[in-house]
Design a protein around this motif. Structure first.
Motif, short mmCIF file in Angstrom:
data_model
loop_
_atom_site.label_atom_id
_atom_site.label_comp_id
_atom_site.label_asym_id
_atom_site.label_seq_id
_atom_site.Cartn_x
_atom_site.Cartn_y
_atom_site.Cartn_z
N UNK A 81 0.81 -1.21 0.00
CA UNK A 81 0.00 0.00 0.00
C UNK A 81 0.84 1.26 0.00
N UNK A 82 2.14 1.15 0.35
CA UNK A 82 2.96 2.35 0.34
C UNK A 82 3.14 2.90 -1.07
N UNK A 83 2.84 2.10 -2.11
CA UNK A 83 2.97 2.54 -3.48
C UNK A 83 1.75 3.33 -3.94
N UNK A 84 0.69 3.33 -3.16
CA UNK A 84 -0.51 4.08 -3.50
C UNK A 84 -0.28 5.56 -3.23
N UNK A 85 -0.91 6.41 -4.03
CA UNK A 85 -0.79 7.85 -3.84
C UNK A 85 -1.71 8.28 -2.70
N UNK A 86 -1.11 8.63 -1.57
CA UNK A 86 -1.88 9.05 -0.40
C UNK A 86 -1.81 10.57 -0.23
N UNK A 87 -1.90 11.28 -1.34
CA UNK A 87 -1.91 12.74 -1.27
C UNK A 87 -3.33 13.28 -1.08
N UNK A 88 -4.33 12.49 -1.50
CA UNK A 88 -5.71 12.95 -1.45
C UNK A 88 -6.07 13.88 -2.58
N UNK A 89 -5.17 14.04 -3.56
CA UNK A 89 -5.44 14.96 -4.66
C UNK A 89 -6.52 14.42 -5.59
N UNK A 90 -7.31 15.33 -6.12
CA UNK A 90 -8.35 15.00 -7.10
C UNK A 90 -7.70 15.00 -8.48
#
Length: 645
Positions: free
Chosen positions: A452-461
């Motif tokens: 899951x660390x490869x997922x983008x966790x920025x919350x950007x749309x």
């Protein structure tokens, strides 16, 4: 009629006696039985498929240009159920696309703030038909029949109102199926009264099979009924993979990840091995931002706690070099554990860092954690994250409660749930089936989830278009920065507190308790040969206000803040916010300098990251995203290296 005429009439009437042979009669009985079964099952299925369609603000059609767009969605928790609320301004129109080929019924509770007029209408093929127009001065339950409509359902109001749990109940027309079943039953009874059949061996075997099938079906139904009763009796003790299915129906269940403690209040349960999943941030869930303004992936990641109830691996906490204390910014429940600042600090320092943060904790609980869990490990450094947004209030509340005995559990926050709920969804056995399927799927995908660390966790749309100039829309700021477009919103309670001056903060009960607590922390850590580091975690508004001040005119920014704080009894004072933005941070810095405590304010590093065009907080949440945690960990690591800590 003469005898000759009578005999001629009789002669023309066909004689079907040769057709109604025993095989044909048996086939007729079989067809009648099959038809009754099919119609009976169809009726049951139609009943099970009766659906409730909830009307959510983010699913409405765009309002007419002449109308305001100030309506907002809120999700209140009433008992054990989430009730969606739509709050509208003095004059508003809500337009929802509907497609109901059969009659249905609108259910809604309308709560006016004073005198208000409401109107319910349907629009189909540009023809508007008013169904209800009423003046209200008090809360009113409305159940309005809706004609078959494929078009728009319009809810209008003059005067501020709250539309509580608006929903359309759509029950299909079962009349034809019921009439068909009654006709078949009547024909069966009529034939049974006129015909006495001798049952041959073949028919006897068929009847045995039929009776056996009926017995099996009844037994299965009884088993399912007993299972349903048992699951309902278990209620809050259901496994998490079943409880999550009930939350999709808007039910509030005790979060199995949390437990009550007389010493700490609400805290994470030990030895958890589950998953955390969220779609909307706390600013949306609490109703301060419409959910249609921000779209980001539904985040899902493993959630593990150790034997003491903290977000660490299950290994024993031996040879811990750095202990991290704090609240939700430290336990980082919005991110995988490996992306939290304590985990990143361990990687940057190449040291063993253990996370002792818990959402909802303040300085009082953190002191207890230090005494009960950290001291025995004798870490060289203890880093405590002081959240400027609410730690003073948490300290005061914990002290007033007598140190944990009267602390309430973390309040359940409602959120959006399924918009279409069929009657069969409400059965617990259906939730059990869906939970088992999801559980097995989780087990098959566990290796993918561990990455899951490869997922983008920025919350950007990622679907949003770039903006060329600053803008504000119903609580969401849009600002172009360094070739990128930043979108973000504030949590009003933290924004409102920026008006407090240093003198007001220093005179508060919360500061008195916090300063005394940190003095005790410093004494305990020093006694073991360690060093205490206080890292100030700023609220989102403390970091973002300078950017807004440089992007908007004072009048524009004041108007936007008035919208954000529209529930506040007084208008926000922008000048006071800017003047006192860092008052608490500076107060804490001076206190730490006087006490010989290592001090770091993380505001500057987060603000620098923001000015480079990167959000450091989730756009729709008050907590850091992965970039915020990375920036904080880097700043703390540099600070500790430079001072030889």
């Amino acid at each position: 009629m003469t005898d000759s005429e009578y005999h001629r009439t009789v002669d023309v009437i066909p004689n079907f006696s040769h057709v109604m042979t025993p095989p044909f009669r048996r086939r007729l009985w079989q067809l009648l039985t099959l038809g009754q079964c099919v119609l009976g099952l169809a009726l049951v299925w139609q009943w099970l498929c009766a659906s409730t369609y909830r009307l959510y603000l983010d699913e409405q059609q765009p309002p007419r240009p002449s109308m305001s767009a100030s309506a907002r969605q809120r999700f209140d928790v009433c008992g054990d159920q989430v009730q969606p609320q739509i709050l509208t301004a003095e004059e508003d129109h809500l337009n929802f696309s509907v497609s109901f080929p059969w009659p249905s019924q609108l259910h809604v509770r309308v709560v006016p703030s004073g005198h208000a007029e409401i109107e319910i209408a349907v629009v189909e093929q540009n023809a508007r038909r008013t169904l209800l127009r009423r003046s209200l001065t008090e809360a009113t339950e409305i159940a309005q029949m809706l004609p078959p409509t494929i078009g728009v359902l319009e809810l209008s109001n003059r005067g501020e109102v709250r539309w509580s749990d608006p929903r359309v109940v759509h029950d299909r027309n079962n009349g034809p199926w019921l009439l068909g079943l009654m006709a078949l039953l009547g024909l069966t009874l009529w034939r049974a009264g006129r015909v006495r059949l001798r049952v041959p061996p073949v028919a006897s075997r068929a009847r045995t099979v039929l009776l056996g099938s009926i017995t099996a079906a009844v037994s299965a139904i009884l088993c399912l009924a007993l299972l349903e009763v048992g699951l309902r009796a278990l209620s809050d003790r259901l496994p998490s993979w079943v409880a999550v299915q009930r939350r999709d129906l808007g039910e509030i269940r005790t979060d199995p990840r949390w437990q009550e403690s007389a010493r700490y209040g609400a805290r994470l349960a030990p030895r958890l091995h589950t998953y955390c999943e969220w779609q909307h941030g706390d600013i949306v869930r609490m109703g301060f931002l419409p959910p249609d303004l921000i779209h980001h992936p539904a985040y899902r990641f493993p959630f593990v706690t150790d034997a003491d109830g903290f977000r660490n691996s299950a290994t024993e906490p031996s040879a811990t070099e750095v202990a991290a204390l704090g609240d939700s910014f430290t336990d980082a429940m919005t991110l995988p554990a490996e992306l939290s600042w304590p985990a990143r600090l361990g990687s940057l320092l190449d040291a063993k860092v253990r996370n002792y943060g818990t959402a909802g904790f303040g300085p009082g609980q953190e002191l207890l954690v230090l005494k009960e869990y950290v001291q025995a490990l004798r870490p060289r450094r203890v880093v405590v994250g002081f959240f400027a947004g609410n730690d003073l209030y948490d300290a005061e509340s914990f002290a007033a409660s007598g140190g944990g005995c009267a602390v309430s559990p973390i309040p359940a926050q409602g959120g959006k749930f399924k918009d279409v709920i069929a009657r069969y969804d409400e059965f617990y056995v259906v939730s059990l089936y869906k939970g088992v399927v999801a559980f097995l799927s989780d087990r098959d995908q566990c290796h993918a989830d561990e990455g899951s660390s490869q997922v983008d966790y920025s919350g950007e749309d990622l679907s949003a278009s770039a903006a060329s100039r600053p803008g504000f829309n119903r609580g969401l700021f849009t600002v172009p920065v360094a070739g990128r477009t930043l979108r973000f919103a504030f949590l009003p309670p933290y924004l409102d507190r920026l008006e407090l001056s240093r003198e007001q903060l220093q005179a508060s009960r919360g500061w008195e308790v916090t300063s005394r607590t940190y003095k005790e922390m410093e004494r305990l850590v020093r006694a073991q040969g360690g060093r205490l580091v206080v890292a100030v975690i700023p609220s989102k508004a403390q970091v973002y206000l300078p950017l807004l001040s440089a992007s908007f005119s004072p009048a524009e920014l004041q108007q936007a803040l008035c919208f954000c704080l529209r529930d506040s009894p007084t208008s926000p004072r922008l000048d006071a916010m800017m003047r006192n933005r860092l008052a608490l941070n500076d107060l804490m810095g001076d206190f730490c300098a006087a006490e010989g405590i290592a001090f770091l304010d993380l505001t500057t590093v987060l603000q620098t990251k923001l000015e480079a065009g990167y959000n450091t907080y989730f756009p729709d949440d008050s907590h850091w995203n992965s970039a915020g945690h990375e920036a904080a960990a880097g700043a703390i690591a540099r600070f500790m290296r430079e001072r030889g800590l």
